[in-house]
Design an enzyme around this catalytic site. Structure first.
Site, PDB file in Angstrom:
ATOM      1  N   GLU A  31       0.876  -1.173   0.000  1.00  0.00           N
ATOM      2  CA  GLU A  31       0.000   0.000   0.000  1.00  0.00           C
ATOM      3  C   GLU A  31       0.917   1.228   0.000  1.00  0.00           C
ATOM      4  O   GLU A  31       1.644   1.453   0.959  1.00  0.00           O
ATOM      5  CB  GLU A  31      -0.899  -0.077   1.236  1.00  0.00           C
ATOM      6  CG  GLU A  31      -1.694   1.159   1.539  1.00  0.00           C
ATOM      7  CD  GLU A  31      -2.617   1.542   0.397  1.00  0.00           C
ATOM      8  OE1 GLU A  31      -3.266   0.668  -0.182  1.00  0.00           O
ATOM      9  OE2 GLU A  31      -2.670   2.741   0.079  1.00  0.00           O
TER      10      GLU A  31
ATOM     11  N   CYS B 139       4.421  -2.183  -8.487  1.00  0.00           N
ATOM     12  CA  CYS B 139       3.070  -1.851  -8.023  1.00  0.00           C
ATOM     13  C   CYS B 139       3.107  -0.655  -7.066  1.00  0.00           C
ATOM     14  O   CYS B 139       3.423   0.445  -7.494  1.00  0.00           O
ATOM     15  CB  CYS B 139       2.406  -3.082  -7.432  1.00  0.00           C
ATOM     16  SG  CYS B 139       0.616  -2.971  -7.471  1.00  0.00           S
TER      17      CYS B 139
ATOM     18  N   ARG C 129      -3.422   5.617  -9.354  1.00  0.00           N
ATOM     19  CA  ARG C 129      -3.567   4.455  -8.464  1.00  0.00           C
ATOM     20  C   ARG C 129      -4.850   3.687  -8.773  1.00  0.00           C
ATOM     21  O   ARG C 129      -5.817   4.277  -9.255  1.00  0.00           O
ATOM     22  CB  ARG C 129      -3.598   4.920  -7.004  1.00  0.00           C
ATOM     23  CG  ARG C 129      -2.313   5.614  -6.581  1.00  0.00           C
ATOM     24  CD  ARG C 129      -2.426   6.112  -5.156  1.00  0.00           C
ATOM     25  NE  ARG C 129      -2.620   5.012  -4.214  1.00  0.00           N
ATOM     26  CZ  ARG C 129      -2.975   5.182  -2.958  1.00  0.00           C
ATOM     27  NH1 ARG C 129      -3.212   6.392  -2.496  1.00  0.00           N
ATOM     28  NH2 ARG C 129      -3.116   4.144  -2.168  1.00  0.00           N
TER      29      ARG C 129
ATOM     30  N   ILE D 293      -2.567  -6.515  -9.206  1.00  0.00           N
ATOM     31  CA  ILE D 293      -3.439  -6.496  -8.026  1.00  0.00           C
ATOM     32  C   ILE D 293      -3.710  -5.040  -7.641  1.00  0.00           C
ATOM     33  O   ILE D 293      -2.804  -4.327  -7.218  1.00  0.00           O
ATOM     34  CB  ILE D 293      -2.797  -7.242  -6.829  1.00  0.00           C
ATOM     35  CG1 ILE D 293      -2.429  -8.682  -7.220  1.00  0.00           C
ATOM     36  CG2 ILE D 293      -3.743  -7.239  -5.633  1.00  0.00           C
ATOM     37  CD1 ILE D 293      -1.574  -9.411  -6.187  1.00  0.00           C
TER      38      ILE D 293
ATOM     39  N   HIS E 148       3.094  -7.386 -10.350  1.00  0.00           N
ATOM     40  CA  HIS E 148       3.950  -8.102  -9.407  1.00  0.00           C
ATOM     41  C   HIS E 148       4.713  -9.208 -10.129  1.00  0.00           C
ATOM     42  O   HIS E 148       4.188 -10.319 -10.258  1.00  0.00           O
ATOM     43  CB  HIS E 148       3.094  -8.750  -8.314  1.00  0.00           C
ATOM     44  CG  HIS E 148       2.443  -7.772  -7.393  1.00  0.00           C
ATOM     45  ND1 HIS E 148       2.950  -7.466  -6.157  1.00  0.00           N
ATOM     46  CD2 HIS E 148       1.337  -7.029  -7.540  1.00  0.00           C
ATOM     47  CE1 HIS E 148       2.168  -6.576  -5.567  1.00  0.00           C
ATOM     48  NE2 HIS E 148       1.177  -6.293  -6.386  1.00  0.00           N
TER      49      HIS E 148
ATOM     50  N   GLU F 261       7.131 -10.756  -8.904  1.00  0.00           N
ATOM     51  CA  GLU F 261       7.634 -11.671  -7.860  1.00  0.00           C
ATOM     52  C   GLU F 261       6.606 -12.736  -7.478  1.00  0.00           C
ATOM     53  O   GLU F 261       6.911 -13.633  -6.716  1.00  0.00           O
ATOM     54  CB  GLU F 261       8.073 -10.860  -6.631  1.00  0.00           C
ATOM     55  CG  GLU F 261       6.978 -10.387  -5.691  1.00  0.00           C
ATOM     56  CD  GLU F 261       6.140  -9.219  -6.221  1.00  0.00           C
ATOM     57  OE1 GLU F 261       6.339  -8.799  -7.387  1.00  0.00           O
ATOM     58  OE2 GLU F 261       5.274  -8.737  -5.467  1.00  0.00           O
TER      59      GLU F 261
HETATM   60  N1  GLN Z   1      -0.593  -4.432  -5.222  1.00  0.00           N
HETATM   61  C1  GLN Z   1      -0.276  -3.203  -4.905  1.00  0.00           C
HETATM   62  O1  GLN Z   1       0.886  -2.875  -4.609  1.00  0.00           O
HETATM   63  C2  GLN Z   1      -1.420  -2.259  -4.876  1.00  0.00           C
HETATM   64  C3  GLN Z   1      -1.036  -0.801  -4.799  1.00  0.00           C
HETATM   65  C4  GLN Z   1      -2.105  -0.034  -4.043  1.00  0.00           C
HETATM   66  N2  GLN Z   1      -3.370  -0.123  -4.704  1.00  0.00           N
HETATM   67  C5  GLN Z   1      -1.691   1.417  -3.857  1.00  0.00           C
HETATM   68  O2  GLN Z   1      -2.297   2.288  -4.392  1.00  0.00           O
HETATM   69  O3  GLN Z   1      -0.738   1.691  -3.175  1.00  0.00           O
END
Ligand code: GLN
Length: 194
Positions: free
Chosen positions: A47, A78, A105, A133, A169, A171
């Site tokens: 996050e 991400c 985002r 994700i 991702h 990974e």
């Molecule tokens: N899988 C993720 O790292 C999601 C990022 C997250 N939605 C953000 O805005 O920080």
């Protein structure tokens, strides 16, 4: 090559596993002093607001900027991509402000919260398996940023010199080629120094 994975929040163990599978040494990083003996750094998914807040709290913002100034490569995935960006759409403040790009985002909509796909990535022979994700996308890049891949016309992988960013991702799959690509960047940077 010793690669640190910022271990404040998010997918840390998976990045360490992928770096080792790609032939590097991976370590979790919890304190800014630990950046000293690293050749490269990964900022994982999670996050971005939380990661940014913890980076401020523990003194990582200036330390990672100094790391970047030494020409040492950084890879953001991400949330890590969001943390690297100069500009975040709809937000007044960004975090590290290292890459000349504007990111949005959670950009793929609710019904597409997470999905997997194969992506053509410039510099890598066969398509790369990518897990998205609640992923961000790159809305706009400056002239020094090279677009490495798009998904449905949206930029999802980009490189600016020693900085690499992916919306997804890498990974979370058994495909280690993006980590291998990053390790090559780290080797190049180390060779340029010596
Ligand atoms: N899988 C993720 O790292 C999601 C990022 C997250 N939605 C953000 O805005 O920080």
């Amino acid at each position: 090559m010793k690669i640190g994975v910022l271990a404040l929040q998010g997918a840390v163990a998976e990045h360490i596993r992928s770096i080792e599978a790609a032939g590097g040494e991976g370590v979790g990083v919890k304190r800014p002093e630990e950046l000293q003996d690293l050749d490269g750094l990964i900022i994982p998914g999670g996050e971005s607001t939380t990661i940014g807040k913890l980076m401020r709290k523990y003194g990582f913002i200036d330390a990672v900027r100094a790391f970047s100034e030494q020409g040492k490569p950084i890879f953001g995935t991400c949330a890590g991509l969001i943390v690297l960006a100069d500009r975040i759409d709809g937000q007044e403040d960004a975090h590290l402000e290292l890459m000349d790009m504007t990111v949005a985002r959670n950009a793929f909509g609710r019904q597409r919260e997470s999905f997997e796909t194969d992506l053509d990535v410039k510099g890598i022979d066969q398509p790369v398996r990518a897990v998205f994700i609640r992923a961000p996308l790159i809305k706009e890049v400056g002239p020094s940023v090279d677009v490495l891949s798009t998904y449905k016309d949206e930029i999802v992988t980009a490189r600016q010199g020693h900085l690499l960013a992916s919306s997804y991702h890498p990974e979370l799959t058994d495909d280690y080629r993006l980590h291998a690509y990053f390790l090559d960047m780290v080797k190049e940077a180390a060779a340029a120094k010596s």
